[in-house]
Design a protein around this motif. Sequence first.
Motif, PDB file in Angstrom:
ATOM      1  N   ALA A  24       0.618  -1.285  -0.336  1.00  0.00           N
ATOM      2  CA  ALA A  24       0.101   0.155   0.101  1.00  0.00           C
ATOM      3  C   ALA A  24       0.972   1.336  -0.095  1.00  0.00           C
ATOM      4  O   ALA A  24       0.066   2.453  -0.771  1.00  0.00           O
ATOM      5  CB  ALA A  24      -0.598  -0.412   1.446  1.00  0.00           C
ATOM      6  N   GLU A  25       2.174   1.617   1.259  1.00  0.00           N
ATOM      7  CA  GLU A  25       2.909   2.659   0.283  1.00  0.00           C
ATOM      8  C   GLU A  25       3.474   2.438  -0.650  1.00  0.00           C
ATOM      9  O   GLU A  25       4.444   3.013  -0.743  1.00  0.00           O
ATOM     10  CB  GLU A  25       4.371   2.160   1.660  1.00  0.00           C
ATOM     11  CG  GLU A  25       3.375   2.017   3.124  1.00  0.00           C
ATOM     12  CD  GLU A  25       4.489   2.219   4.449  1.00  0.00           C
ATOM     13  OE1 GLU A  25       5.543   2.681   4.326  1.00  0.00           O
ATOM     14  OE2 GLU A  25       4.319   1.494   5.193  1.00  0.00           O
ATOM     15  N   GLY A  26       3.686   1.413  -1.679  1.00  0.00           N
ATOM     16  CA  GLY A  26       4.320   1.854  -3.071  1.00  0.00           C
ATOM     17  C   GLY A  26       5.516   1.083  -2.581  1.00  0.00           C
ATOM     18  O   GLY A  26       6.287   1.501  -4.052  1.00  0.00           O
ATOM     19  N   LEU A  27       6.308   0.032  -1.877  1.00  0.00           N
ATOM     20  CA  LEU A  27       7.379  -0.421  -2.124  1.00  0.00           C
ATOM     21  C   LEU A  27       7.589  -1.701  -2.155  1.00  0.00           C
ATOM     22  O   LEU A  27       8.484  -2.243  -3.573  1.00  0.00           O
ATOM     23  CB  LEU A  27       8.225  -0.459  -0.433  1.00  0.00           C
ATOM     24  CG  LEU A  27       8.097   0.305  -0.373  1.00  0.00           C
ATOM     25  CD1 LEU A  27       8.465  -0.095   2.053  1.00  0.00           C
ATOM     26  CD2 LEU A  27       9.342   1.677  -0.588  1.00  0.00           C
ATOM     27  N   ILE A  28       5.920  -2.047  -3.214  1.00  0.00           N
ATOM     28  CA  ILE A  28       5.928  -3.813  -3.673  1.00  0.00           C
ATOM     29  C   ILE A  28       5.144  -3.278  -4.359  1.00  0.00           C
ATOM     30  O   ILE A  28       3.877  -2.514  -4.356  1.00  0.00           O
ATOM     31  CB  ILE A  28       5.637  -4.535  -2.391  1.00  0.00           C
ATOM     32  CG1 ILE A  28       6.297  -4.647  -1.167  1.00  0.00           C
ATOM     33  CG2 ILE A  28       5.269  -5.827  -3.230  1.00  0.00           C
ATOM     34  CD1 ILE A  28       6.079  -5.815  -0.459  1.00  0.00           C
ATOM     35  N   ARG A  29       5.053  -3.924  -5.224  1.00  0.00           N
ATOM     36  CA  ARG A  29       4.311  -3.814  -7.071  1.00  0.00           C
ATOM     37  C   ARG A  29       2.766  -4.740  -6.295  1.00  0.00           C
ATOM     38  O   ARG A  29       2.340  -4.670  -6.281  1.00  0.00           O
ATOM     39  CB  ARG A  29       4.216  -4.069  -8.075  1.00  0.00           C
ATOM     40  CG  ARG A  29       3.382  -3.697  -9.037  1.00  0.00           C
ATOM     41  CD  ARG A  29       4.932  -3.614 -10.688  1.00  0.00           C
ATOM     42  NE  ARG A  29       4.131  -3.286 -11.285  1.00  0.00           N
ATOM     43  CZ  ARG A  29       4.628  -2.522 -12.173  1.00  0.00           C
ATOM     44  NH1 ARG A  29       5.233  -2.883 -13.068  1.00  0.00           N
ATOM     45  NH2 ARG A  29       3.308  -2.714 -13.801  1.00  0.00           N
ATOM     46  N   HIS A  30       3.119  -6.265  -6.930  1.00  0.00           N
ATOM     47  CA  HIS A  30       2.626  -7.465  -6.372  1.00  0.00           C
ATOM     48  C   HIS A  30       3.030  -8.567  -5.232  1.00  0.00           C
ATOM     49  O   HIS A  30       4.317  -8.518  -5.354  1.00  0.00           O
ATOM     50  CB  HIS A  30       2.669  -8.176  -7.316  1.00  0.00           C
ATOM     51  CG  HIS A  30       2.037  -7.531  -8.629  1.00  0.00           C
ATOM     52  ND1 HIS A  30       0.396  -7.007  -8.915  1.00  0.00           N
ATOM     53  CD2 HIS A  30       2.304  -7.439  -9.885  1.00  0.00           C
ATOM     54  CE1 HIS A  30       0.132  -6.276  -9.848  1.00  0.00           C
ATOM     55  NE2 HIS A  30       1.429  -6.786 -10.493  1.00  0.00           N
ATOM     56  N   LEU A  31       2.262  -9.131  -5.040  1.00  0.00           N
ATOM     57  CA  LEU A  31       2.489 -10.160  -3.695  1.00  0.00           C
ATOM     58  C   LEU A  31       2.726 -11.581  -4.450  1.00  0.00           C
ATOM     59  O   LEU A  31       1.564 -12.229  -4.163  1.00  0.00           O
ATOM     60  CB  LEU A  31       1.559  -9.473  -2.466  1.00  0.00           C
ATOM     61  CG  LEU A  31       1.795  -8.648  -1.670  1.00  0.00           C
ATOM     62  CD1 LEU A  31       0.699  -8.269  -0.491  1.00  0.00           C
ATOM     63  CD2 LEU A  31       3.161  -8.348  -0.607  1.00  0.00           C
ATOM     64  N   GLY A  32       3.134 -12.246  -3.013  1.00  0.00           N
ATOM     65  CA  GLY A  32       3.092 -13.897  -3.592  1.00  0.00           C
ATOM     66  C   GLY A  32       3.313 -14.469  -2.120  1.00  0.00           C
ATOM     67  O   GLY A  32       3.714 -13.775  -1.100  1.00  0.00           O
TER      68      GLY A  32
END
Length: 280
Positions: A153-161
Amino acid sequence: MTTTTFSLGGDLTVNRLGFGAMRLAMGTFDGPARAPETGVAVLRRAVELGVNHIDTAGFYGRGTVRANELIRTALTPYGDDLVIATKVGPLLGPTGVPSEQATPGQLRGLVEADLRALGLDRLDLVYLRVGGMTGPGGESIAERFAALAELRAEGLIRHLGVSNVDAAQFAEARAIAPVTAVQNQYAGDMGLLAECEEAGIAYVPYFPLGGGGNPLDTERLGKVAARLGATTSQVAIAALLATSPSVLAIPGTGSLDHLEENLAANGLSLTDEDLSDLRG
């Protein structure tokens, strides 16, 4: 006809045959370090041959030779189509082997360390890697996955797995935030794979060419390989990709010769007879 690409999260198109970085720095977690210049050469050749999905982790390394630093050295400035996936969760124990797990509060530091090591402002895909080298299950992942969802949500990560999870843990994660990919040791878990395929989620098996107590069936592979004039590794990769359009393969190596061999599997087409023989 087998599709050769997959859309991660609906916005990142990757070739289904990618590259795993675990063996760049060392052959095994407790083995000696490899020459860093070899790892750099392997990475550059992989990209030359069409790889645009590299799977890595901050705990891939031995001493001062670290996979993430090799990736940054070899490939920056990164190409616009290059997708780098990393994993957080395991912590290195006293012997240098990833034998402990991070708390929810420690995950931010691991993500920020990967950003620095890779020279990125945002990570394309971050897996929560659960547990040790044993099979999945037996613990809640909600707090840790929620911590990563906050970083997304902060923009440090694009997608999660998620990695090394069972069906209950997979469902737990999906109830918190969108899951783009599952990375498990493939051992006939067709139920979870079918769920991923239905939802448009990538399924990324680790140890795709054996390892971790999961040896290749060389007898069946050898029969098909001999018929096709291919190697057993090439047939194993082609068979993996034929399993489902949601499967992404990430065979890893620290050898240029093995890299060339693995990526040549892209041109291998398996017939119904071949697949029947492999299934036995």
